[in-house]
Design a protein around this motif. Structure first.
Motif, PDB file in Angstrom:
ATOM      1  N   TYR A 105       0.834  -1.193   0.000  1.00  0.00           N
ATOM      2  CA  TYR A 105       0.000   0.000   0.000  1.00  0.00           C
ATOM      3  C   TYR A 105       0.874   1.250   0.000  1.00  0.00           C
ATOM      4  O   TYR A 105       1.945   1.275   0.581  1.00  0.00           O
ATOM      5  CB  TYR A 105      -0.879   0.044   1.246  1.00  0.00           C
ATOM      6  CG  TYR A 105      -1.798  -1.128   1.388  1.00  0.00           C
ATOM      7  CD1 TYR A 105      -2.831  -1.326   0.484  1.00  0.00           C
ATOM      8  CD2 TYR A 105      -1.629  -2.038   2.419  1.00  0.00           C
ATOM      9  CE1 TYR A 105      -3.687  -2.406   0.620  1.00  0.00           C
ATOM     10  CE2 TYR A 105      -2.477  -3.110   2.558  1.00  0.00           C
ATOM     11  CZ  TYR A 105      -3.511  -3.291   1.658  1.00  0.00           C
ATOM     12  OH  TYR A 105      -4.351  -4.342   1.803  1.00  0.00           O
ATOM     13  N   SER A 106       0.370   2.275  -0.642  1.00  0.00           N
ATOM     14  CA  SER A 106       1.054   3.567  -0.587  1.00  0.00           C
ATOM     15  C   SER A 106       0.003   4.655  -0.421  1.00  0.00           C
ATOM     16  O   SER A 106      -1.157   4.466  -0.761  1.00  0.00           O
ATOM     17  CB  SER A 106       1.884   3.812  -1.843  1.00  0.00           C
ATOM     18  OG  SER A 106       1.056   3.867  -2.978  1.00  0.00           O
ATOM     19  N   LYS A 107       0.422   5.779   0.115  1.00  0.00           N
ATOM     20  CA  LYS A 107      -0.482   6.899   0.299  1.00  0.00           C
ATOM     21  C   LYS A 107      -0.767   7.568  -1.039  1.00  0.00           C
ATOM     22  O   LYS A 107       0.097   7.646  -1.894  1.00  0.00           O
ATOM     23  CB  LYS A 107       0.130   7.917   1.253  1.00  0.00           C
ATOM     24  CG  LYS A 107       0.308   7.430   2.668  1.00  0.00           C
ATOM     25  CD  LYS A 107       0.940   8.519   3.489  1.00  0.00           C
ATOM     26  CE  LYS A 107       2.037   8.132   4.388  1.00  0.00           C
ATOM     27  NZ  LYS A 107       2.947   7.097   4.132  1.00  0.00           N
ATOM     28  N   SER A 108      -1.968   8.075  -1.166  1.00  0.00           N
ATOM     29  CA  SER A 108      -2.302   8.905  -2.311  1.00  0.00           C
ATOM     30  C   SER A 108      -1.408  10.143  -2.254  1.00  0.00           C
ATOM     31  O   SER A 108      -1.104  10.652  -1.173  1.00  0.00           O
ATOM     32  CB  SER A 108      -3.770   9.308  -2.239  1.00  0.00           C
ATOM     33  OG  SER A 108      -4.041  10.347  -3.131  1.00  0.00           O
ATOM     34  N   LEU A 109      -1.015  10.638  -3.388  1.00  0.00           N
ATOM     35  CA  LEU A 109      -0.155  11.826  -3.417  1.00  0.00           C
ATOM     36  C   LEU A 109      -0.863  13.051  -2.866  1.00  0.00           C
ATOM     37  O   LEU A 109      -0.220  13.998  -2.420  1.00  0.00           O
ATOM     38  CB  LEU A 109       0.322  12.095  -4.839  1.00  0.00           C
ATOM     39  CG  LEU A 109       1.248  11.039  -5.429  1.00  0.00           C
ATOM     40  CD1 LEU A 109       1.609  11.403  -6.867  1.00  0.00           C
ATOM     41  CD2 LEU A 109       2.509  10.879  -4.597  1.00  0.00           C
ATOM     42  N   LYS A 110      -2.194  13.037  -2.871  1.00  0.00           N
ATOM     43  CA  LYS A 110      -2.931  14.203  -2.395  1.00  0.00           C
ATOM     44  C   LYS A 110      -3.294  14.128  -0.910  1.00  0.00           C
ATOM     45  O   LYS A 110      -3.786  15.092  -0.348  1.00  0.00           O
ATOM     46  CB  LYS A 110      -4.198  14.405  -3.217  1.00  0.00           C
ATOM     47  CG  LYS A 110      -5.197  13.299  -3.081  1.00  0.00           C
ATOM     48  CD  LYS A 110      -6.424  13.538  -3.935  1.00  0.00           C
ATOM     49  CE  LYS A 110      -7.428  12.417  -3.687  1.00  0.00           C
ATOM     50  NZ  LYS A 110      -8.696  12.694  -4.294  1.00  0.00           N
ATOM     51  N   ALA A 111      -3.065  13.000  -0.256  1.00  0.00           N
ATOM     52  CA  ALA A 111      -3.456  12.831   1.138  1.00  0.00           C
ATOM     53  C   ALA A 111      -2.249  12.915   2.064  1.00  0.00           C
ATOM     54  O   ALA A 111      -1.161  12.499   1.704  1.00  0.00           O
ATOM     55  CB  ALA A 111      -4.144  11.479   1.322  1.00  0.00           C
ATOM     56  N   CYS A 115       1.757   2.961   5.356  1.00  0.00           N
ATOM     57  CA  CYS A 115       1.447   2.753   3.936  1.00  0.00           C
ATOM     58  C   CYS A 115       2.437   3.581   3.114  1.00  0.00           C
ATOM     59  O   CYS A 115       2.128   4.654   2.611  1.00  0.00           O
ATOM     60  CB  CYS A 115       0.007   3.164   3.627  1.00  0.00           C
ATOM     61  SG  CYS A 115      -1.231   2.102   4.357  1.00  0.00           S
ATOM     62  N   ASN A 116       3.653   3.068   3.026  1.00  0.00           N
ATOM     63  CA  ASN A 116       4.745   3.815   2.412  1.00  0.00           C
ATOM     64  C   ASN A 116       5.177   3.259   1.056  1.00  0.00           C
ATOM     65  O   ASN A 116       6.215   3.634   0.530  1.00  0.00           O
ATOM     66  CB  ASN A 116       5.949   3.855   3.363  1.00  0.00           C
ATOM     67  CG  ASN A 116       6.450   2.474   3.700  1.00  0.00           C
ATOM     68  OD1 ASN A 116       6.060   1.476   3.098  1.00  0.00           O
ATOM     69  ND2 ASN A 116       7.322   2.393   4.687  1.00  0.00           N
ATOM     70  N   GLY A 117       4.393   2.355   0.503  1.00  0.00           N
ATOM     71  CA  GLY A 117       4.744   1.761  -0.784  1.00  0.00           C
ATOM     72  C   GLY A 117       5.638   0.543  -0.655  1.00  0.00           C
ATOM     73  O   GLY A 117       5.925  -0.118  -1.635  1.00  0.00           O
ATOM     74  N   LYS A 118       6.088   0.239   0.568  1.00  0.00           N
ATOM     75  CA  LYS A 118       6.968  -0.903   0.798  1.00  0.00           C
ATOM     76  C   LYS A 118       6.304  -1.963   1.668  1.00  0.00           C
ATOM     77  O   LYS A 118       6.606  -3.133   1.554  1.00  0.00           O
ATOM     78  CB  LYS A 118       8.265  -0.450   1.471  1.00  0.00           C
ATOM     79  CG  LYS A 118       9.071   0.513   0.630  1.00  0.00           C
ATOM     80  CD  LYS A 118      10.282   1.013   1.378  1.00  0.00           C
ATOM     81  CE  LYS A 118      10.991   2.067   0.555  1.00  0.00           C
ATOM     82  NZ  LYS A 118      12.073   2.703   1.292  1.00  0.00           N
ATOM     83  N   ASN A 119       5.403  -1.538   2.557  1.00  0.00           N
ATOM     84  CA  ASN A 119       4.782  -2.455   3.510  1.00  0.00           C
ATOM     85  C   ASN A 119       3.519  -3.097   2.953  1.00  0.00           C
ATOM     86  O   ASN A 119       2.688  -2.418   2.360  1.00  0.00           O
ATOM     87  CB  ASN A 119       4.422  -1.723   4.802  1.00  0.00           C
ATOM     88  CG  ASN A 119       5.639  -1.320   5.585  1.00  0.00           C
ATOM     89  OD1 ASN A 119       6.595  -2.071   5.683  1.00  0.00           O
ATOM     90  ND2 ASN A 119       5.616  -0.128   6.143  1.00  0.00           N
ATOM     91  N   THR A 120       3.388  -4.380   3.204  1.00  0.00           N
ATOM     92  CA  THR A 120       2.157  -5.091   2.901  1.00  0.00           C
ATOM     93  C   THR A 120       1.260  -5.002   4.134  1.00  0.00           C
ATOM     94  O   THR A 120       1.698  -4.557   5.205  1.00  0.00           O
ATOM     95  CB  THR A 120       2.431  -6.572   2.584  1.00  0.00           C
ATOM     96  OG1 THR A 120       2.964  -7.187   3.769  1.00  0.00           O
ATOM     97  CG2 THR A 120       3.402  -6.732   1.431  1.00  0.00           C
ATOM     98  N   PHE A 126      -7.696   7.943  -0.020  1.00  0.00           N
ATOM     99  CA  PHE A 126      -6.507   8.380   0.719  1.00  0.00           C
ATOM    100  C   PHE A 126      -5.330   7.441   0.500  1.00  0.00           C
ATOM    101  O   PHE A 126      -4.210   7.771   0.825  1.00  0.00           O
ATOM    102  CB  PHE A 126      -6.785   8.465   2.211  1.00  0.00           C
ATOM    103  CG  PHE A 126      -7.620   9.653   2.601  1.00  0.00           C
ATOM    104  CD1 PHE A 126      -7.461  10.866   1.967  1.00  0.00           C
ATOM    105  CD2 PHE A 126      -8.553   9.557   3.602  1.00  0.00           C
ATOM    106  CE1 PHE A 126      -8.216  11.969   2.324  1.00  0.00           C
ATOM    107  CE2 PHE A 126      -9.315  10.650   3.986  1.00  0.00           C
ATOM    108  CZ  PHE A 126      -9.144  11.855   3.330  1.00  0.00           C
ATOM    109  N   ASN A 127      -5.575   6.263   0.002  1.00  0.00           N
ATOM    110  CA  ASN A 127      -4.512   5.291  -0.261  1.00  0.00           C
ATOM    111  C   ASN A 127      -4.705   4.722  -1.651  1.00  0.00           C
ATOM    112  O   ASN A 127      -5.802   4.695  -2.180  1.00  0.00           O
ATOM    113  CB  ASN A 127      -4.526   4.142   0.747  1.00  0.00           C
ATOM    114  CG  ASN A 127      -3.865   4.501   2.036  1.00  0.00           C
ATOM    115  OD1 ASN A 127      -4.202   5.492   2.648  1.00  0.00           O
ATOM    116  ND2 ASN A 127      -2.926   3.709   2.452  1.00  0.00           N
ATOM    117  N   ALA A 128      -3.611   4.234  -2.192  1.00  0.00           N
ATOM    118  CA  ALA A 128      -3.651   3.550  -3.479  1.00  0.00           C
ATOM    119  C   ALA A 128      -3.036   2.180  -3.296  1.00  0.00           C
ATOM    120  O   ALA A 128      -1.966   2.050  -2.715  1.00  0.00           O
ATOM    121  CB  ALA A 128      -2.880   4.349  -4.518  1.00  0.00           C
TER     122      ALA A 128
END
Length: 84
Positions: A2-8, A39-44, A79-81
């Motif tokens: 998971y990663s955060k939305s760029l706008k959140a 949710c930094n794009g690295k963690n499941t 809020f997440n992608a």
């Protein structure tokens, strides 16, 4: 993963955690803030559950279901992608 939305983004205002995209603002508790932060794009979801289970001394399987449910809510609010 998971990663955060760029706008959140996550902020702490007057001792309260909020997640906002500058249009919508949601107050969250410490655990919700930590999930969003992880949710930094690295963690499941499993990675996040392990971190939280260790921090709060709770069962990983229960935490995993809570993480998945919470991330689902974040996804519905854009809020997440989800990342593959």
């Amino acid at each position: 993963m998971y990663s955060k939305s760029l706008k959140a983004y996550l902020a702490k205002v007057d001792g309260k955690f909020i997640i906002t995209d500058t249009i919508d603002v949601y107050e969250v508790n410490e655990v919700g803030a930590r999930i969003f932060d992880l949710c930094n794009g690295k963690n499941t979801s499993e990675d996040i559950a392990i971190v939280l289970a260790k921090k709060y001394g709770v069962n990983e399987e229960i935490v995993l279901e809570d993480v998945k449910n919470y991330v689902s809510i974040l996804l519905n609010k854009n809020f997440n992608a989800a990342c593959v």
